[in-house]
Design a protein around this motif. Sequence first.
Motif, PDB file in Angstrom:
ATOM      1  N   ASP A 172      10.399  35.453  12.266  1.00  0.00           N
ATOM      2  CA  ASP A 172      10.645  36.463  13.309  1.00  0.00           C
ATOM      3  C   ASP A 172      12.048  36.324  13.900  1.00  0.00           C
ATOM      4  O   ASP A 172      12.736  37.305  14.121  1.00  0.00           O
ATOM      5  CB  ASP A 172       9.618  36.335  14.455  1.00  0.00           C
ATOM      6  N   SER A 173      12.460  35.071  14.178  1.00  0.00           N
ATOM      7  CA  SER A 173      13.743  34.921  14.877  1.00  0.00           C
ATOM      8  C   SER A 173      14.943  34.877  13.941  1.00  0.00           C
ATOM      9  O   SER A 173      16.024  35.323  14.304  1.00  0.00           O
ATOM     10  CB  SER A 173      13.721  33.695  15.795  1.00  0.00           C
ATOM     11  N   LYS A 174      14.799  34.350  12.711  1.00  0.00           N
ATOM     12  CA  LYS A 174      15.972  34.187  11.821  1.00  0.00           C
ATOM     13  C   LYS A 174      15.854  34.969  10.514  1.00  0.00           C
ATOM     14  O   LYS A 174      16.804  35.007   9.728  1.00  0.00           O
ATOM     15  CB  LYS A 174      16.136  32.696  11.470  1.00  0.00           C
ATOM     16  N   GLY A 175      14.666  35.494  10.242  1.00  0.00           N
ATOM     17  CA  GLY A 175      14.466  36.227   8.977  1.00  0.00           C
ATOM     18  C   GLY A 175      14.491  35.316   7.766  1.00  0.00           C
ATOM     19  O   GLY A 175      14.784  35.732   6.657  1.00  0.00           O
ATOM     20  N   VAL A 176      14.208  34.034   7.968  1.00  0.00           N
ATOM     21  CA  VAL A 176      14.234  33.053   6.870  1.00  0.00           C
ATOM     22  C   VAL A 176      12.859  32.397   6.766  1.00  0.00           C
ATOM     23  O   VAL A 176      12.259  32.064   7.786  1.00  0.00           O
ATOM     24  CB  VAL A 176      15.302  31.953   7.154  1.00  0.00           C
ATOM     25  N   ARG A 177      12.388  32.200   5.511  1.00  0.00           N
ATOM     26  CA  ARG A 177      11.116  31.504   5.344  1.00  0.00           C
ATOM     27  C   ARG A 177      11.397  30.015   5.116  1.00  0.00           C
ATOM     28  O   ARG A 177      12.008  29.615   4.125  1.00  0.00           O
ATOM     29  CB  ARG A 177      10.350  32.086   4.140  1.00  0.00           C
ATOM     30  N   LEU A 178      10.990  29.190   6.052  1.00  0.00           N
ATOM     31  CA  LEU A 178      11.237  27.741   5.958  1.00  0.00           C
ATOM     32  C   LEU A 178      10.399  27.128   4.843  1.00  0.00           C
ATOM     33  O   LEU A 178       9.300  27.592   4.554  1.00  0.00           O
ATOM     34  CB  LEU A 178      10.872  27.063   7.284  1.00  0.00           C
ATOM     35  N   ARG A 179      10.933  26.044   4.272  1.00  0.00           N
ATOM     36  CA  ARG A 179      10.194  25.361   3.201  1.00  0.00           C
ATOM     37  C   ARG A 179       9.483  24.131   3.749  1.00  0.00           C
ATOM     38  O   ARG A 179      10.008  23.420   4.617  1.00  0.00           O
ATOM     39  CB  ARG A 179      11.153  24.913   2.094  1.00  0.00           C
ATOM     40  N   VAL A 180       8.274  23.914   3.217  1.00  0.00           N
ATOM     41  CA  VAL A 180       7.475  22.738   3.609  1.00  0.00           C
ATOM     42  C   VAL A 180       7.701  21.636   2.590  1.00  0.00           C
ATOM     43  O   VAL A 180       7.779  21.902   1.400  1.00  0.00           O
ATOM     44  CB  VAL A 180       5.970  23.124   3.650  1.00  0.00           C
ATOM     45  N   ASN A 181       7.855  20.387   3.074  1.00  0.00           N
ATOM     46  CA  ASN A 181       7.891  19.228   2.173  1.00  0.00           C
ATOM     47  C   ASN A 181       7.043  18.150   2.836  1.00  0.00           C
ATOM     48  O   ASN A 181       7.463  17.537   3.827  1.00  0.00           O
ATOM     49  CB  ASN A 181       9.337  18.752   1.981  1.00  0.00           C
ATOM     50  N   LEU A 182       5.848  17.942   2.298  1.00  0.00           N
ATOM     51  CA  LEU A 182       4.925  17.016   2.960  1.00  0.00           C
ATOM     52  C   LEU A 182       5.290  15.553   2.725  1.00  0.00           C
ATOM     53  O   LEU A 182       4.908  14.679   3.496  1.00  0.00           O
ATOM     54  CB  LEU A 182       3.490  17.274   2.490  1.00  0.00           C
ATOM     55  N   ASP A 183       6.044  15.266   1.647  1.00  0.00           N
ATOM     56  CA  ASP A 183       6.341  13.861   1.327  1.00  0.00           C
ATOM     57  C   ASP A 183       7.580  13.343   2.050  1.00  0.00           C
ATOM     58  O   ASP A 183       7.559  12.284   2.648  1.00  0.00           O
ATOM     59  CB  ASP A 183       6.526  13.693  -0.183  1.00  0.00           C
ATOM     60  N   GLU A 184       8.665  14.087   1.976  1.00  0.00           N
ATOM     61  CA  GLU A 184       9.912  13.635   2.605  1.00  0.00           C
ATOM     62  C   GLU A 184      10.552  14.775   3.383  1.00  0.00           C
ATOM     63  O   GLU A 184      11.601  15.300   2.984  1.00  0.00           O
ATOM     64  CB  GLU A 184      10.891  13.143   1.539  1.00  0.00           C
TER      65      GLU A 184
END
Length: 341
Positions: free
Chosen positions: A122-134
């Motif tokens: 909503d605020s930046k128009g970017v989809r953040l990436r998830v990294n559960l390990d590091e």
Amino acid sequence: MYKWFVTTSLGVEDISGGEIASIANCNPVIDIGKVFFEGGLDVMYRVNYGARTINKLYLLLARDRFKDLNDIYKVAKAIDYTPILRPDKTFAVRCERIGEHPYTSIDIARAVGQAIIDSYMDSKGVRLRVNLDEPDVEIGVFVRFDEVLIGVNTTGYSLHRRKYRVYNHPVALKPTLASVMLRVGGYRGQPLLDPLCGGGTIPIEASHLARKYPIYMFRREYLFTKLPLYDPDLDSRVKEELLNAVNNDVYEIYCMDISATHLRGAMDNAKSAKVIDTITFLLRDAARRDNYRDIEAELIVTNPPYGMRSHSLKKIESFYRSVLTALRDSYCGREMVLITA
Ligand SMILES: C[S@@+](CC[C@H](N)C(=O)[O-])C[C@H]1O[C@@H](n2cnc3c(N)ncnc32)[C@H](O)[C@@H]1O
């Protein structure tokens, strides 16, 4: 001013509160397993480098009541993540939960993760990436009954991992708890004895306290370096200030164990922790009064063997009786702090 909280072992919160008050010059609020307080950005470096009794420092993002999982999503979605997450950084959500809920910690972490992605989109128009390990940024969610707490982990792995240990005693004490015991005993560099020292955690922690060695002398990795609010200049200034306070004086610290293997391990640890020159290592039986004749200790801080693993209940009773009698006869009127679990 920022809002912060630290996590601690259960039962030591007031001791950690005292430590935080002196490091951050604030009035902390004590909670179960946590201490809340306010302070400037310098606090992030001061606490992570100097607090010896805490596990992790979080930047508080939200604290609210909720009824269901959807409420938690809404609390998390309302947060502005742009000051703590750059578009190219990955993140992970870790959840700890106390109480009965019709959903798991994993469900909560997933809901908060989705809220972070939606809020950032909503605020930046970017989809953040998830990294559960590091992950670059770790968001902590603490749910206790109907309260949710969301914060950014500035520390990374717990501060009890000091990173100097080269010998792992089978029942080593956490250095954070050793520090709590030293604070309880009012340790200020006076002659100190640990008659059952194992791998030397208490004497080494005492040496670091007396010499004012900051934790970062041994432990270099911190998650805060990945945050947009990380300020390398402020970091350097705090580091310099802490290094200027270091002394390399020699203190009277006695480390005794009946096992040659553990005592050698304690020496290896002390060498790695740069304090071998201020600790006296003694291969002796703590149950014999004669063995204290040449030790002028003012404070005894120790962690005796405990539990049924190595001793039967009868044996442990007579062992405690003989060690405590020898200590009482040798150091009557002195302070002693001991932990048996
Ligand atoms: C619970 S461990 C201490 C662990 C230590 N605090 C650490 O972090 O590594 C207790 C220690 O007491 C030692 N011990 C047992 N009986 C002893 C005795 N009679 N005299 C001296 N040390 C003894 C054991 O060898 C063991 O290393």
